[in-house]
Write a protein that holds these residues in place. Structure first.
Motif, short mmCIF file in Angstrom:
data_model
loop_
_atom_site.label_atom_id
_atom_site.label_comp_id
_atom_site.label_asym_id
_atom_site.label_seq_id
_atom_site.Cartn_x
_atom_site.Cartn_y
_atom_site.Cartn_z
N LEU A 417 48.30 37.21 44.05
CA LEU A 417 48.00 38.56 44.54
C LEU A 417 46.92 39.24 43.70
O LEU A 417 46.10 39.98 44.22
N ASN A 418 46.88 38.93 42.40
CA ASN A 418 45.92 39.64 41.54
C ASN A 418 44.48 39.14 41.70
O ASN A 418 43.56 39.74 41.16
N ILE A 419 44.29 38.03 42.42
CA ILE A 419 42.91 37.57 42.68
C ILE A 419 42.59 37.57 44.19
O ILE A 419 41.55 37.04 44.61
N LEU A 420 43.47 38.15 44.99
CA LEU A 420 43.30 38.11 46.45
C LEU A 420 41.97 38.75 46.88
O LEU A 420 41.23 38.18 47.69
N SER A 421 41.68 39.93 46.35
CA SER A 421 40.46 40.63 46.77
C SER A 421 39.22 39.81 46.44
O SER A 421 38.33 39.62 47.29
N GLN A 422 39.15 39.29 45.20
CA GLN A 422 37.98 38.50 44.81
C GLN A 422 37.86 37.23 45.64
O GLN A 422 36.76 36.85 46.07
N ASP A 423 38.99 36.55 45.89
CA ASP A 423 38.99 35.31 46.65
C ASP A 423 38.51 35.54 48.09
O ASP A 423 37.68 34.79 48.61
N LEU A 424 39.05 36.59 48.71
CA LEU A 424 38.63 36.90 50.08
C LEU A 424 37.17 37.31 50.13
O LEU A 424 36.43 36.94 51.05
N GLY A 425 36.75 38.09 49.13
CA GLY A 425 35.35 38.49 49.08
C GLY A 425 34.42 37.29 49.04
O GLY A 425 33.40 37.25 49.74
N GLN A 426 34.77 36.28 48.23
CA GLN A 426 33.95 35.07 48.13
C GLN A 426 33.97 34.27 49.44
O GLN A 426 32.93 33.80 49.90
N LYS A 427 35.13 34.18 50.05
CA LYS A 427 35.24 33.44 51.31
C LYS A 427 34.41 34.11 52.41
O LYS A 427 33.69 33.45 53.19
N LEU A 428 34.50 35.42 52.50
CA LEU A 428 33.78 36.16 53.56
C LEU A 428 32.26 36.13 53.32
O LEU A 428 31.50 36.26 54.28
N ASN A 429 31.85 36.01 52.08
CA ASN A 429 30.42 35.95 51.77
C ASN A 429 29.90 34.53 51.73
O ASN A 429 28.75 34.28 51.31
N GLY A 430 30.74 33.56 52.10
CA GLY A 430 30.30 32.18 52.20
C GLY A 430 30.15 31.48 50.88
O GLY A 430 29.42 30.49 50.77
N ARG A 431 30.84 31.96 49.85
CA ARG A 431 30.73 31.31 48.53
C ARG A 431 31.99 30.52 48.21
O ARG A 431 33.05 30.76 48.77
#
Length: 431
Positions: A417-431
């Motif tokens: 849960l503590n890295i959810l935002s960063q992980d989703l951000g990377q996935k949505l930006n194609g990284r």
């Protein structure tokens, strides 16, 4: 009681608004790349702004009214006059040239039909104080660039110069009111009615033949020589023709050749002084014209110093219709990237906290507000075109995790849960 929208207006749903927003933003990007800055003017103006520009007859075609202070006001029927008023109020001492663009709704009281509405939108620009033909060439090139960026096909610019025919009429000492009648019929493209008018006005056979020849000329820059042979000894007409030829040469420099020389374009308004152009799209029928513009001196009509302006406006609704008829692919993304789904009622508050954290991180996020079952939540998220669903379950939360479901592949993974935002951000930006 059924309440319908007013006649001649439309509602736009989310998908269509996304398409319109994409085209609007494309136009903004191109115009700003050419150095134009956006302006806004009021939706209503003093009625005399439009009667000064177009005459008292315009009142039959527009929405006008008295306010509670007995002031005569009108909903704007176009945006050129408001921009001229803005210039007079705010920008007369500003360094020139001044480059401005606008996007807004306009209103005309006319019979609604295909491609014509009582509320419609214009996206256009004004270049005030630029020197012709350089300013005209850049404006035309910008319009073409914008259409290219939108992916529109089968369009053609028709370019003329009003000074040619106006000079011929002036040399023949045709009275101003008769000149306006002639220019109006040229603008309508009604050759038969024009011939009748010329006969009724006792215009000489020589001038009549010259006018009828000129408005029938269509072609590329090779027609310039033909026009020279027709206009004979009229110095003013030759000067305007030279200006037109120079413009065509400059358009080559700007990398633009998709035009037709068309001396039958008159625009029907006496404040246009030189170059005029219109843009037509093949396949749109009677509403094929998507833009019009040229060089004019409107500022002087409103009491300002003479200053040359060049501008044009896209009929935004007709541009959208043209793109639709050509099946142009307009990128439309779902407005929600992530959907947060509580797997039980006691997980709803956790779901709300997670959704808020994602939103604050800049990720477009929706959350279940209808207390649906999981199957229906997934169906709803799919309908929203969400890319990921965050499944919030009691056992996962106890371990500080959530389940992330990729809606395209169907794959699921456990995420801290503590890295959810960063992980989703990377996935949505194609990284």
């Amino acid at each position: 009681m059924e309440i319908s929208r007013p006649r001649g207006t439309r509602d736009f749903l989310s998908k269509e608004m996304k398409q319109r927003k994409y085209v609007e933003n494309t136009l903004r990007r191109v115009f700003e790349n050419y150095g134009y800055g956006e302006i806004k003017t009021p939706i209503f103006e003093d009625l005399k702004l439009f009667t000064e520009k177009s005459g008292e007859a315009i009142k039959e075609e527009i929405y006008h009214f008295k306010d509670k202070g007995e002031r005569d006001l009108a909903l704007r029927p176009e945006l050129t006059a408001p921009v001229a008023r803005l210039y007079l109020n705010e920008l007369q001492r500003h360094p020139k040239p001044i480059k401005m663009y606008y996007f807004g709704s306009c209103f005309r009281y006319e019979r609604p039909q295909a491609g014509r509405f009582r509320q419609f939108w214009q996206f256009g620009c004004e270049l005030i104080g630029g020197k012709s033909p350089e300013a005209e060439a850049e404006v035309i090139a910008m319009a073409a660039h914008a259409l290219e960026e939108m992916g529109l096909k089968d369009y053609k610019f028709h370019i003329g110069n009003l000074g040619i025919i106006r000079s011929l009429l002036k040399d023949a000492e045709v009275p101003d009111d008769e000149q306006q009648q002639i220019m109006g019929l040229i603008d309508k493209g009604d050759v038969e009615e024009l011939e009748t008018l010329l006969n009724n006005l006792n215009v000489s056979d020589s001038l009549k033949n010259i006018l009828l020849q000129l408005i029938g000329i269509k072609g590329h820059n090779e027609v310039i020589g033909e026009v020279r042979s027709i206009i004979k000894n009229c110095k003013g007409a030759f000067k305007s023709l030279d200006d037109l030829e120079e413009l065509l040469n400059l358009l080559e420099t700007f990398g633009f050749t998709n035009y037709i020389v068309d001396l039958g374009i008159a625009r029907g308004l006496d404040y246009y002084t030189g170059i005029v152009f219109e843009i037509y799209v093949h396949g749109l029928g009677a509403q094929k014209q998507i833009s019009g513009g040229g060089t004019y001196n409107l500022i002087e009509i409103f009491g300002g110093e003479p200053v040359e302006s060049t501008g044009f406006a896209f009929g935004f609704d007709r541009v959208m219709e043209a793109l639709k008829k050509q099946d142009t692919e307009i990128p439309v993304k779902g407005h929600v990237n992530v959907f947060v789904a509580p797997l039980s009622n006691d997980m709803r508050e956790e779901a709300f906290k997670i959704a808020q954290n994602l939103r604050k991180y800049g990720i477009s996020t929706d959350v279940d507000l209808a207390r649906r079952k999981v199957k229906k939540i997934l169906s709803y998220a799919d309908n929203l075109e969400a890319k990921y669903v965050v499944l919030v379950g009691a056992r996962d939360i106890a371990d500080g995790k959530v389940t992330l479901k990729n809606m395209e592949s169907g794959d699921q993974e456990l995420i801290d849960l503590n890295i959810l935002s960063q992980d989703l951000g990377q996935k949505l930006n194609g990284r």
